[in-house]
Design an enzyme around this catalytic site. Structure first.
Site, PDB file in Angstrom:
ATOM      1  N   GLU A 132      72.717  -8.498   7.384  1.00 36.59           N
ATOM      2  CA  GLU A 132      72.673  -7.108   6.906  1.00 36.59           C
ATOM      3  C   GLU A 132      71.980  -6.974   5.553  1.00 36.59           C
ATOM      4  O   GLU A 132      72.616  -7.073   4.504  1.00 36.59           O
ATOM      5  CB  GLU A 132      74.102  -6.543   6.809  1.00 36.59           C
ATOM      6  CG  GLU A 132      74.130  -5.077   6.373  1.00 36.59           C
ATOM      7  CD  GLU A 132      75.526  -4.460   6.302  1.00 36.59           C
ATOM      8  OE1 GLU A 132      76.527  -5.196   6.432  1.00 36.59           O
ATOM      9  OE2 GLU A 132      75.610  -3.247   6.105  1.00 36.59           O
ATOM     10  N   LYS A 169      71.224  -6.110  11.084  1.00 40.78           N
ATOM     11  CA  LYS A 169      71.910  -4.850  10.747  1.00 40.78           C
ATOM     12  C   LYS A 169      71.226  -4.222   9.541  1.00 40.78           C
ATOM     13  O   LYS A 169      71.625  -4.460   8.399  1.00 40.78           O
ATOM     14  CB  LYS A 169      73.394  -5.132  10.473  1.00 40.78           C
ATOM     15  CG  LYS A 169      74.173  -3.912  10.018  1.00 40.78           C
ATOM     16  CD  LYS A 169      75.674  -4.120  10.071  1.00 40.78           C
ATOM     17  CE  LYS A 169      76.392  -2.932   9.470  1.00 40.78           C
ATOM     18  NZ  LYS A 169      77.818  -2.893   9.770  1.00 40.78           N
TER      19      LYS A 169
END
Ligand code: 13P
Length: 340
Positions: free
Chosen positions: A177, A219
């Site tokens: 992420e 992500k």
């Protein structure tokens, strides 16, 4: 490393029209959200709220995996069932946030570095033995005067790659992420340029650290104008900018991209994901899915507000957002979903 098992888990996380339920707020962040609604900020209330989320009837129809926080992965419902077993029994893959949060980056005013590599192998092994199947690590980048700096991008990207390699060694799928934050007055184009640069560096470091791309989930942020940018953008403009950027930087071997919501209003996050799938889905090498926290939980949290008699209504609101985001994955979301 069991390569096929990692590939299977990563594919399962973005299968069909499902997405991830991010419920891995640190204690400080969860308390902040509770405080804004006057909810007492203690372990029991956090437990009750997370139990509400994971015991929502029918959750697994739209949620493939749930990302937990260290406190949460050790908790049990009031009836005594471990949260892990609630998830596993309902067919939802349990995941765990393993970074230790962002800290000020020395010598880089206004920039953050994510901590948590020390002892990570041992923590991953322990979480895997408990039943976790995937993990998450978040790095943040702020667009500002001279930021993000090259060293902030490189260091965070290398740490993401070291985390991802350790995850795969341990049999956990890494959810990688890198978040370019919405705060600021930057334009859509500036967000696109920074996001592309960050993603290039992340994939270069993943390659250098020998991470198997078929066994990760990315992500990222959507490409958005800054919150205070005078020129806001339509859902179609955001969809075009985001997918164009991702196509430049994300290898086709990656099975899925599950967006964070980053503070976008819930309905807008859904509308933008839908626009991406409507316009591009049939031409993309990876699935475009969701891994929202605020944009999926916030309506439910506001309805619950700490009141036991509101649990069923809050679960209904959670299911509603999940169904809207499933529709967005299929590219058939429209206003009737919100106001039938
Ligand atoms: P938001 O969807 O609220 O941005 O949270 C996603 C997440 O997991 C942050 O790390």
């Amino acid at each position: 490393m069991n390569t096929q098992a990692l590939i299977n888990t990563a594919s399962a996380l973005v299968a069909g029209d499902k997405g991830l339920l991010a419920m891995d707020e640190s204690t400080a962040t969860c308390n902040k959200r509770f405080a804004a609604l006057g909810i007492p900020q203690d372990e029991e209330m956090r437990r009750d709220y997370r139990a509400l989320l994971i015991t929502t009837p029918g959750l697994s129809a739209g949620i493939s995996g749930a990302i937990l926080y260290d406190e949460t992965i050790h908790q049990r419902t009031r009836e005594g069932t471990s949260f892990l077993n609630v998830l596993i029994d309902s067919g939802i893959l349990p995941g765990i946030k393993v970074d230790m949060g962002t800290k000020d980056m020395a010598g880089h005013p206004g920039e953050k570095i994510t901590e948590g590599l020390d002892g990570l192998r041992e923590r991953l092994i322990a979480y895997g033995e408990m039943g976790a199947r995937f993990a998450k690590w978040r790095a943040v980048f702020t667009i500002g005067d001279g930021t993000p700096s090259q060293s902030c991008i490189e260091t965070n990207a290398q740490d993401l790659a070291r985390y991802a390699a350790l995850c795969q060694e341990t049999g956990l799928v890494p959810v990688v992420e890198p978040e370019v934050l919405m705060d600021g007055a930057h334009t859509l184009e500036q967000c696109s340029a920074v996001t592309e640069e960050v993603l290039h560096e992340v994939f270069s470091q993943l390659y250098a650290q020998r991470v198997m791309l078929e066994g990760i989930i990315l992500k990222p942020n959507m490409v958005l104008p800054g919150l205070t940018c005078p020129q806001q953008a339509t859902a179609n403009e955001i969809a075009d900018a985001t997918v164009t950027c991702l196509l430049q930087a994300v290898p086709a071997a990656v099975p899925g991209i599950a967006f964070l919501s980053g503070g976008q209003p819930a309905e807008l996050a859904t509308l933008r994901l839908n626009a991406m799938n409507v316009r591009f889905k049939s031409r993309l090498p990876w699935a475009l899915a969701f891994s929202f926290a605020r944009a999926i939980q916030q309506p439910a949290l506001e309805i619950w507000a700490g009141q036991p008699e509101q649990v069923a209504a809050a679960q209904c609101a959670l299911l509603h957002r999940i169904r809207c985001n499933q529709a967005a994955r299929r590219g058939d979301y429209n206003a009737l979903y919100e106001h039938p």
